[in-house]
Design an enzyme around this catalytic site. Structure first.
Site, PDB file in Angstrom:
ATOM      1  N   HIS A 173     -39.548 146.535  53.141  1.00  0.00           N
ATOM      2  CA  HIS A 173     -39.822 145.122  52.934  1.00  0.00           C
ATOM      3  C   HIS A 173     -40.302 144.883  51.514  1.00  0.00           C
ATOM      4  O   HIS A 173     -40.962 145.727  50.915  1.00  0.00           O
ATOM      5  CB  HIS A 173     -40.901 144.633  53.906  1.00  0.00           C
ATOM      6  CG  HIS A 173     -40.450 144.644  55.330  1.00  0.00           C
ATOM      7  ND1 HIS A 173     -39.265 144.101  55.740  1.00  0.00           N
ATOM      8  CD2 HIS A 173     -41.051 145.129  56.449  1.00  0.00           C
ATOM      9  CE1 HIS A 173     -39.147 144.250  57.043  1.00  0.00           C
ATOM     10  NE2 HIS A 173     -40.215 144.873  57.492  1.00  0.00           N
TER      11      HIS A 173
ATOM     12  N   GLU B 232     -48.541 146.482  58.110  1.00  0.00           N
ATOM     13  CA  GLU B 232     -47.897 147.569  57.386  1.00  0.00           C
ATOM     14  C   GLU B 232     -48.520 147.655  56.004  1.00  0.00           C
ATOM     15  O   GLU B 232     -49.240 146.745  55.568  1.00  0.00           O
ATOM     16  CB  GLU B 232     -46.377 147.363  57.301  1.00  0.00           C
ATOM     17  CG  GLU B 232     -45.957 146.069  56.647  1.00  0.00           C
ATOM     18  CD  GLU B 232     -44.459 145.829  56.752  1.00  0.00           C
ATOM     19  OE1 GLU B 232     -43.955 145.059  55.911  1.00  0.00           O
ATOM     20  OE2 GLU B 232     -43.808 146.403  57.630  1.00  0.00           O
TER      21      GLU B 232
END
Length: 297
Positions: free
Chosen positions: A246, A208
């Site tokens: 995150h 990511e």
């Protein structure tokens, strides 16, 4: 890492709501959870699993432990993990999110000195389909097979596993290395583990945006890994400077590394240089895996 039907598991923070809920689900899958630890709750039980106040007490009663899962609250994770390491448990999975970064750094130093494998923090854990479930992976999405899945994401890992299973492509193992910026084990470590795993034929790497772990992994694949690798990058449409879910998923300039490090473009370019096929969508991954298997055979 050697995880089998017979692996003996300890749950630290077993009375925490998440720990108690997933203890029952993991046991239902067949995972051999032999003891739990939660200070102040010794002498009780959770889903039939005896609970102790200390790891040493659990080992004295339950015997050797192969792996510990930590569901403890963020500010007690370091103490829990150090207690497990002192008890010579050499495989630790940290499910807890929000562990202080300095605590993680201290833990990594101790783990390196004792040759302890740390997965997480902020990890969904590990599942070896058909054998053992360690964490929060929904087992119904997984089937036994030859695709090794290593990921920074949680729910995206489940989605990709389901797509692979629906395409008749089972998984040898699925590992969530964690979503935090500082992690106990890296893509490179797990790529090497899967490279040496006899059950794994193809590796799917799910990254990511944010940080440089995918760029480093791409370079490592080009230099070291012989098995075919397929990649997917989450967050490719996010605007620059946007904070993601995150802590590690931040598009930012890293000192001395250039302004593009951490962007989707940087990661895609790194995979291209390493000649690693990259899926535009999770649904494309099964076809890319089939092509890789066909070329290998």
């Amino acid at each position: 890492m050697n995880l089998t039907f017979d692996s003996r598991v300890l749950i630290q923070g077993i009375v925490e709501p998440l720990g108690a809920a997933y203890t029952a689900l993991m046991r239902e899958y067949g995972t051999q959870i032999v003891a739990g630890v939660s200070a102040g709750h010794g002498g009780t039980s959770v889903d039939g699993v005896p609970v102790f106040d200390m790891v040493e007490q659990a080992l004295n009663r339950a015997g050797p432990i192969d792996v510990s899962l930590i569901f403890a609250s963020p500010y007690t994770v370091l103490d829990a993990a150090l207690e497990a390491i002192t008890a010579e448990i050499r495989q630790i999975i940290i499910i807890t999110e929000g562990v202080p970064p300095l605590d993680t750094i201290q833990l990594i130093r101790k783990a390196e000195a004792t040759e302890t494998l740390i997965v997480g923090p902020n990890s969904p854990g590990i599942i070896v389909p058909g054998k053992i479930s360690l964490g929060t992976h929904p087992p119904q999405f997984y089937t036994p097979g030859a695709v090794g899945l290593v990921s920074r994401s949680g729910t995206l890992t489940y989605e990709i596993a389901q797509a692979l299973s629906q395409a008749g492509l089972g998984q040898s193992i699925a590992v969530g290395i964690g979503g935090d910026r500082i992690l106990g084990s890296s893509f490179q470590q797990w790529l090497q583990i899967l490279e040496e795993d006899e059950q794994t034929e193809v590796i799917v790497l799910v990254g990511e945006i944010g940080g440089d772990s995918e760029e480093a992994a791409a370079h490592y694949v080009a230099e070291v890994i012989d098995k075919p690798v397929i990649a997917y990058i989450a967050g490719r449409t996010a605007p620059r400077g946007q904070l993601m879910g995150h802590a590690g998923a931040i598009i930012a300039s890293l000192a001395g590394m250039g302004a593009d490090i951490g962007t989707a473009e940087s990661k895609l370019a790194a995979f291209k240089r390493a000649k690693i096929p990259v899926a535009d969508r999770p649904s494309q991954i099964p076809n890319l895996v089939k092509k890789a298997i066909g070329k290998k055979r």
